[in-house]
Design a protein around this motif. Sequence first.
Motif, mmCIF file in Angstrom:
data_model
loop_
_atom_site.group_PDB
_atom_site.id
_atom_site.type_symbol
_atom_site.label_atom_id
_atom_site.label_comp_id
_atom_site.label_asym_id
_atom_site.label_seq_id
_atom_site.Cartn_x
_atom_site.Cartn_y
_atom_site.Cartn_z
ATOM 1 N N LEU A 149 77.222 -99.812 61.788
ATOM 2 C CA LEU A 149 77.883 -98.784 60.978
ATOM 3 C C LEU A 149 78.683 -99.397 59.844
ATOM 4 N N LEU A 150 79.413 -100.486 60.136
ATOM 5 C CA LEU A 150 80.235 -101.133 59.103
ATOM 6 C C LEU A 150 79.370 -101.737 57.993
ATOM 7 N N LEU A 151 78.318 -102.447 58.373
ATOM 8 C CA LEU A 151 77.442 -103.060 57.375
ATOM 9 C C LEU A 151 76.699 -102.005 56.564
ATOM 10 N N SER A 152 76.310 -100.916 57.235
ATOM 11 C CA SER A 152 75.649 -99.817 56.521
ATOM 12 C C SER A 152 76.594 -99.175 55.525
ATOM 13 N N SER A 153 77.873 -99.046 55.893
ATOM 14 C CA SER A 153 78.873 -98.478 54.981
ATOM 15 C C SER A 153 79.010 -99.345 53.736
ATOM 16 N N ILE A 154 79.077 -100.662 53.933
ATOM 17 C CA ILE A 154 79.193 -101.582 52.798
ATOM 18 C C ILE A 154 77.965 -101.467 51.898
ATOM 19 N N TRP A 155 76.783 -101.446 52.510
ATOM 20 C CA TRP A 155 75.535 -101.369 51.740
ATOM 21 C C TRP A 155 75.472 -100.073 50.934
ATOM 22 N N ILE A 156 75.894 -98.952 51.542
ATOM 23 C CA ILE A 156 75.861 -97.662 50.847
ATOM 24 C C ILE A 156 76.804 -97.667 49.649
ATOM 25 N N PHE A 157 78.013 -98.193 49.845
ATOM 26 C CA PHE A 157 78.975 -98.244 48.740
ATOM 27 C C PHE A 157 78.459 -99.128 47.603
ATOM 28 N N ILE A 158 77.892 -100.273 47.949
ATOM 29 C CA ILE A 158 77.360 -101.170 46.917
ATOM 30 C C ILE A 158 76.221 -100.497 46.153
ATOM 31 N N LYS A 159 75.343 -99.833 46.883
ATOM 32 C CA LYS A 159 74.221 -99.151 46.250
ATOM 33 C C LYS A 159 74.715 -98.031 45.328
ATOM 34 N N LYS A 160 75.738 -97.305 45.772
ATOM 35 C CA LYS A 160 76.266 -96.213 44.950
ATOM 36 C C LYS A 160 76.958 -96.749 43.699
ATOM 37 N N ILE A 161 77.620 -97.890 43.827
ATOM 38 C CA ILE A 161 78.241 -98.499 42.650
ATOM 39 C C ILE A 161 77.169 -98.867 41.621
ATOM 40 N N ASN A 162 76.086 -99.466 42.092
ATOM 41 C CA ASN A 162 75.014 -99.893 41.181
ATOM 42 C C ASN A 162 74.289 -98.708 40.546
ATOM 43 N N ASP A 163 74.172 -97.601 41.305
ATOM 44 C CA ASP A 163 73.416 -96.444 40.822
ATOM 45 C C ASP A 163 74.270 -95.434 40.070
ATOM 46 N N SER A 164 75.589 -95.590 40.113
ATOM 47 C CA SER A 164 76.471 -94.575 39.543
ATOM 48 C C SER A 164 76.530 -94.649 38.030
ATOM 49 N N LYS A 165 76.915 -93.528 37.437
ATOM 50 C CA LYS A 165 77.125 -93.483 36.006
ATOM 51 C C LYS A 165 78.442 -94.182 35.666
ATOM 52 N N LYS A 166 78.627 -94.469 34.394
ATOM 53 C CA LYS A 166 79.783 -95.254 33.957
ATOM 54 C C LYS A 166 81.098 -94.609 34.369
ATOM 55 N N GLU A 167 81.209 -93.269 34.220
ATOM 56 C CA GLU A 167 82.473 -92.590 34.524
ATOM 57 C C GLU A 167 82.754 -92.520 36.026
ATOM 58 N N GLU A 168 81.718 -92.740 36.863
ATOM 59 C CA GLU A 168 81.904 -92.685 38.315
ATOM 60 C C GLU A 168 82.202 -94.066 38.911
ATOM 61 N N LYS A 169 81.904 -95.113 38.163
ATOM 62 C CA LYS A 169 82.034 -96.461 38.720
ATOM 63 C C LYS A 169 83.469 -96.791 39.129
ATOM 64 N N ASN A 170 84.449 -96.288 38.370
ATOM 65 C CA ASN A 170 85.845 -96.571 38.713
ATOM 66 C C ASN A 170 86.211 -96.027 40.082
ATOM 67 N N GLN A 171 85.659 -94.837 40.438
ATOM 68 C CA GLN A 171 85.905 -94.276 41.763
ATOM 69 C C GLN A 171 85.420 -95.234 42.844
ATOM 70 N N TYR A 172 84.181 -95.686 42.690
ATOM 71 C CA TYR A 172 83.594 -96.565 43.690
ATOM 72 C C TYR A 172 84.286 -97.928 43.723
ATOM 73 N N ARG A 173 84.690 -98.417 42.554
ATOM 74 C CA ARG A 173 85.362 -99.714 42.502
ATOM 75 C C ARG A 173 86.709 -99.682 43.210
ATOM 76 N N LEU A 174 87.425 -98.559 43.094
ATOM 77 C CA LEU A 174 88.692 -98.420 43.814
ATOM 78 C C LEU A 174 88.465 -98.488 45.323
ATOM 79 N N VAL A 175 87.460 -97.757 45.782
ATOM 80 C CA VAL A 175 87.130 -97.771 47.211
ATOM 81 C C VAL A 175 86.711 -99.174 47.629
ATOM 82 N N GLY A 176 85.894 -99.819 46.805
ATOM 83 C CA GLY A 176 85.448 -101.171 47.115
ATOM 84 C C GLY A 176 86.591 -102.166 47.162
ATOM 85 N N LEU A 177 87.552 -102.033 46.236
ATOM 86 C CA LEU A 177 88.722 -102.909 46.226
ATOM 87 C C LEU A 177 89.536 -102.722 47.502
#
Length: 223
Positions: A149-177
Amino acid sequence: LNNLDLLSVGAVIAGIGILGFILYFNNPKSITNKSFLLLSIAVAMWSFLNYYSTLVVPNDFAIWILRSVILSGLWFAFYLFKLAYVFPHSEVKFTQWYKKVLLPIVSFTSILTLTPFVFKEAILSNANRISGLVPESGLFLYALVVFGLLLSSIWIFIKKINDSKKEEKNQYRLVGLGFALTFALLIIFNFILPAFTNNSSFVSLGALFIFPFIALTAYSIYK
C-alpha cells in the motif's frame, strides 16, 4: 519537561484530528476530503497507541496494545493509498479490483493482526515496558500488504505529478514534500536510531514525524 513528550504528542494528535474535520466540513461531498478525514483518524489512533505502547503496561495487556498499533498502522497505510488514489478529485469511481480484491485483503489482514498468527506475544523488560515481539508467519502477509500500500501510494503520487498540468503540480509537490519529510523522520528516529544505536527514546514521538505530511496535504487540499 518530563511531560513534554506527552504534551507535544497530544497537541499534534489534536491538530491532526482538527485538520481532518475542518477539511471534511469544508466540502463533505468530496471523496478527497472524506478520505483525508479517515486518514487523519487512522493517523491519530496510530499515534496515540504508538505513544501508549512505550509506557509501562500490564503483562496481559501488552500484546493487545501492540496488536492495536499494527492494526491502526495497516489502516493508516490503506487510507494513505485511498487518498493517493482519489486526490485531488471530488468524485471517483472505484474499480472492481479495489472493491472485490483490495478491500477484502485489507479486511482479512486486519482480523489476522488481532490473532497470534502475526504476533504471538510481547516481550517485556524488567521495568514492565515493551521491548520486543515474538513474530509468527502471518507477519509476512501483514508486511506485504502494508508495504504494498505504501509503495503503491508513492507510485501513484509520482505518476500524478508527472501527468498533471502545470497549475496542478504545486498541489502534488506539496504532498510529495510532506511525504518525503515524514518518511525521512520516521526512518531516522523510528528505525535507524533504535536498530543501530539502541536509542528508542524517539519512538513515542511518531505523531510529530507524521505531522508534516498531514499539514502540507491538508493545505494542498484546501487550496
